[in-house]
Scaffold this motif. Sequence first.
Motif, short mmCIF file in Angstrom:
data_model
loop_
_atom_site.label_atom_id
_atom_site.label_comp_id
_atom_site.label_asym_id
_atom_site.label_seq_id
_atom_site.Cartn_x
_atom_site.Cartn_y
_atom_site.Cartn_z
N GLY A 64 0.65 -1.21 -0.01
CA GLY A 64 -0.04 -0.02 0.06
C GLY A 64 0.91 1.28 0.01
N PRO A 65 0.12 2.16 -0.03
CA PRO A 65 0.91 3.79 -0.48
C PRO A 65 1.84 4.18 0.91
CG PRO A 65 -1.29 4.03 0.26
CD PRO A 65 -1.32 2.53 0.03
N TYR A 66 1.53 3.76 2.07
CA TYR A 66 2.19 4.13 3.08
C TYR A 66 3.41 3.42 3.53
CZ TYR A 66 -2.31 5.85 3.81
OH TYR A 66 -3.68 6.46 3.72
N ALA A 67 3.38 2.01 3.16
CA ALA A 67 4.50 1.15 3.49
C ALA A 67 5.63 1.22 2.37
CB ALA A 67 3.92 0.01 4.15
N GLU A 68 4.85 0.96 1.00
CA GLU A 68 5.68 0.52 -0.30
C GLU A 68 5.36 1.33 -1.19
OE1 GLU A 68 5.04 -3.46 -1.13
OE2 GLU A 68 6.37 -4.35 0.84
N SER A 69 5.93 1.35 -2.30
CA SER A 69 5.59 1.97 -3.61
C SER A 69 4.54 1.29 -4.32
CB SER A 69 6.77 2.03 -4.43
OG SER A 69 6.41 2.56 -5.86
N SER A 70 3.35 1.95 -4.57
CA SER A 70 2.24 1.49 -5.39
C SER A 70 1.97 2.24 -6.50
CB SER A 70 1.21 1.28 -4.34
OG SER A 70 -0.12 1.30 -4.93
N SER A 71 1.72 1.74 -7.52
CA SER A 71 1.17 2.50 -8.73
C SER A 71 0.07 1.79 -9.35
CB SER A 71 2.37 2.56 -9.80
OG SER A 71 3.28 3.34 -9.43
N LEU A 72 -1.11 2.52 -9.51
CA LEU A 72 -2.10 2.06 -10.36
C LEU A 72 -2.56 3.14 -11.17
CD1 LEU A 72 -4.54 1.87 -7.32
CD2 LEU A 72 -3.55 -0.09 -8.44
N TYR A 73 -3.22 2.82 -12.44
CA TYR A 73 -3.54 3.57 -13.60
C TYR A 73 -4.60 4.30 -12.88
CZ TYR A 73 -0.55 1.46 -17.18
OH TYR A 73 0.22 1.28 -17.71
N ASP A 74 -4.70 5.99 -13.28
CA ASP A 74 -5.65 7.02 -12.66
C ASP A 74 -6.96 6.90 -13.06
OD1 ASP A 74 -5.29 7.81 -15.32
OD2 ASP A 74 -4.27 9.78 -14.61
N ASP A 75 -7.33 5.84 -13.98
CA ASP A 75 -8.58 5.39 -14.35
C ASP A 75 -9.28 4.11 -13.62
OD1 ASP A 75 -7.22 3.50 -15.59
OD2 ASP A 75 -8.10 4.08 -17.62
N THR A 76 -8.69 3.64 -12.78
CA THR A 76 -8.98 2.56 -12.04
C THR A 76 -10.20 2.52 -11.11
OG1 THR A 76 -6.47 1.73 -12.03
CG2 THR A 76 -8.06 0.66 -10.64
N TRP A 77 -10.17 3.98 -10.52
CA TRP A 77 -11.30 4.12 -9.62
C TRP A 77 -12.72 4.11 -10.32
CZ3 TRP A 77 -14.69 8.33 -10.50
CH2 TRP A 77 -14.42 9.15 -11.40
N ARG A 78 -12.63 4.33 -11.67
CA ARG A 78 -13.86 4.17 -12.48
C ARG A 78 -14.42 2.81 -12.42
NH1 ARG A 78 -14.65 8.91 -15.37
NH2 ARG A 78 -12.74 9.92 -15.76
N ARG A 79 -13.45 1.94 -12.44
CA ARG A 79 -13.97 0.36 -12.30
C ARG A 79 -14.51 0.26 -11.09
NH1 ARG A 79 -9.53 -2.82 -13.80
NH2 ARG A 79 -8.07 -0.85 -14.24
N ILE A 80 -13.45 0.42 -10.05
CA ILE A 80 -13.86 0.14 -8.65
C ILE A 80 -15.19 0.95 -8.29
CG2 ILE A 80 -13.12 0.41 -6.13
CD1 ILE A 80 -10.25 0.34 -7.49
N LEU A 81 -15.64 1.93 -8.74
CA LEU A 81 -16.85 2.78 -8.42
C LEU A 81 -18.31 1.72 -8.87
CD1 LEU A 81 -17.74 5.35 -6.99
CD2 LEU A 81 -17.98 6.49 -9.22
N GLY A 82 -17.95 1.11 -9.59
CA GLY A 82 -19.07 0.07 -10.36
C GLY A 82 -19.19 -1.15 -9.63
N MET A 83 -18.25 -1.34 -8.64
CA MET A 83 -18.30 -2.78 -7.68
C MET A 83 -19.41 -2.45 -6.93
SD MET A 83 -15.81 -4.44 -9.12
CE MET A 83 -15.57 -5.82 -8.01
N ASP A 84 -19.85 -3.73 -6.31
CA ASP A 84 -21.02 -3.69 -5.49
C ASP A 84 -20.60 -3.26 -4.04
OD1 ASP A 84 -23.90 -4.17 -4.74
OD2 ASP A 84 -23.30 -6.48 -4.10
N GLY A 85 -21.42 -2.39 -3.67
CA GLY A 85 -21.05 -1.85 -2.21
C GLY A 85 -20.20 -0.82 -1.87
N VAL A 86 -19.88 -0.38 -3.06
CA VAL A 86 -18.84 0.88 -3.04
C VAL A 86 -19.62 2.14 -3.29
CG1 VAL A 86 -16.94 2.04 -4.43
CG2 VAL A 86 -17.04 -0.27 -4.19
#
Lengths: 401, 243
Positions: A64-86
């Motif tokens: 995760g972002p606090y302990a290690e380097s982490s990179s995600l594409y900046d459009d990933t949030w759109r796909r996550i927003l569509g997940m159930d419960g988000v």
Amino acid sequence: MISLAGRDILHAWGKFVFTGIGLGLLIGVTLTMAGVYRGMVDDARVLLDNSGADLWVVQQDTLGPYAESSSLYDDTWRRILGMDGVARAANITYLTMQVRRVAGQDPRDVRAMVVGVVPGGPGEPGQPGYLVAGRQITRGHYEAVADMASGFALGDRIRIRRNEYRVVGLSRRMVSSGGDPMVFIPLKDAQEAQFFKDNDAIVRQRARTAANPALNRPEVLQAVLASQSVNPFVNAVLVQIKPGFDPEAVAEPIRRWQRLTVYTRAQMEEILVAKLIATSARQIGMFLVILAIVSAAIVAFIIYTLTLGKIREIAVLKLIGTRNRTIAAMILQQALGLGLIGFVVGKVAATFWAPIFPKYVLLEPGDAARGFAAVMVICVLASVLAIRAALEVDPAEAIGG
Amino acid sequence: MRHDQGIRIEGLKKRYGAGDTAVDALKGVNMEVAPGEVVGLIGPSGSGKSTLLKCLGAVIEPSAGRMTLGGQVIYEDAWKLPDLRALRRDKIGFVFQAPYLIPFLDVTDNVALLPMLAGRPNNESRKRALELLDALDVGHRARAMPAQLSGGEQQRVAIARALVNRPPVILADEPTAPLDSERALTVIRILEEMAGQFATAIIVVTHDEKIIPTFKRIYTIRDGRTHEEAGEGRSVEGVKAQP
């Protein structure tokens, strides 16, 4: 029966008080060290609390972002927003660096955690939760919200990499797990800052790309250079879940279908507390052990010296029929009295100097209670040597001959 | 003359060490002091005075012999009273060469400490201490700390401490050594008065030639054996008047 220890302390109060102050300062340091550890844990928890997230979506197989380097594409949030419960999902970047105040009072560098957030989204995960002055970031570029611990004031101009930002808002207790104050800037600026190269480096990179025969073809080269000039990555996507949903139940489909790693609040806290600050905690623990041993040695030395100074009186007391346990109790009570004076001085000193420390020092009542118990136990153990010396005194020494 | 209530020792022996290196410090000491009597114990250094005083004070145990105190058997050859600490507290008063007052207790509590140690209530103990301090003419210094007293006053307080539990015997080890002649004789007069008033047997170990004429009986100890002899028994005033 009168308190022999109490009378002795009253009689030689100066000696006890000054010794107690010396011991107290040592105990104050010990309590402060415990407070530093508590502060680190609290900073970690505050970081999680202030993020407003229920889930942290990060690069696969990273911590995760606090302990290690982490990179995600900046459009990933759109796909996550569509997940159930988000309920909400937002990109975020974290970058710890030196931030320089270029205009305003006292130009200087401040070590800060620069957080990239989507402007104009108060209430979104990752945004500063509340402000003590000013307003939230509303423009897409060159505005910042700084934590008060940074020392920046409203209207200050600060430099992050090559760009200048105007401080438009101030927050409180928004710090990294290391205690560095946070400075929030627009996400695009943060992405640029994170991967920003200087002009010479850009020229060299373009030359190297052009020198590659596989890439130096019409239209291909321009496309490659264009892709190298933007940063489409963020460090994490922070997720808020809908009420009534179990965090783990929401996280599991994201792990499975998005091929990403997801941490719940409990897991992220475990990473921060058990992994990130574990070494520091052990370091502080070692200091606490050493300070406890030094305190015990000091109390033992002082009580032993005071007892040796009363050998004749102890011999007289034994000769006139004082029980051994009365003499032992006198020495023990003096040691405990010294510990009590020391603890009071230490607690007061720690309370006064804790706010001066550059990082957060959290003095918890529970730690104070445990510290008091430890001081008393140390005093009991430290008095053993003196009690033993007193009990070995021969009452015949009072007669001499 | 046999006194059941005073102190009596018969054939008291004390041996230090064993085998070839054994030293017989006391070789069969006999002594008897009646209630109300003040006797002197004199002898050169190394004669066994301190050893005898320690045996009498129940601080060290004799190797053989018998000792009774106030009618109670303390030692009888290998047997000894089980609780010698309580015996020292309740039945033996000590006056030392130096007063050895407890520096962190005031005069009253220095004297009242013994009855307090014996379990008597603080008020009662202090009342008794104040009575004794008045009797010894140091009542006006009752609240003072020992360091604030003169040498003579300190010695009077030490005598009050020795008397406070009304012990049948007081052992005074060179009580006049640090005092000038006049104060030394005053201390002896006080001891004589207290011995009469409280029916206490008092043994004064001394080298002080000024006070030796005041004793009616003197025990001389030499090479671990005592010899009783009659003293001059002169009054303190008589000795003071002597040029």
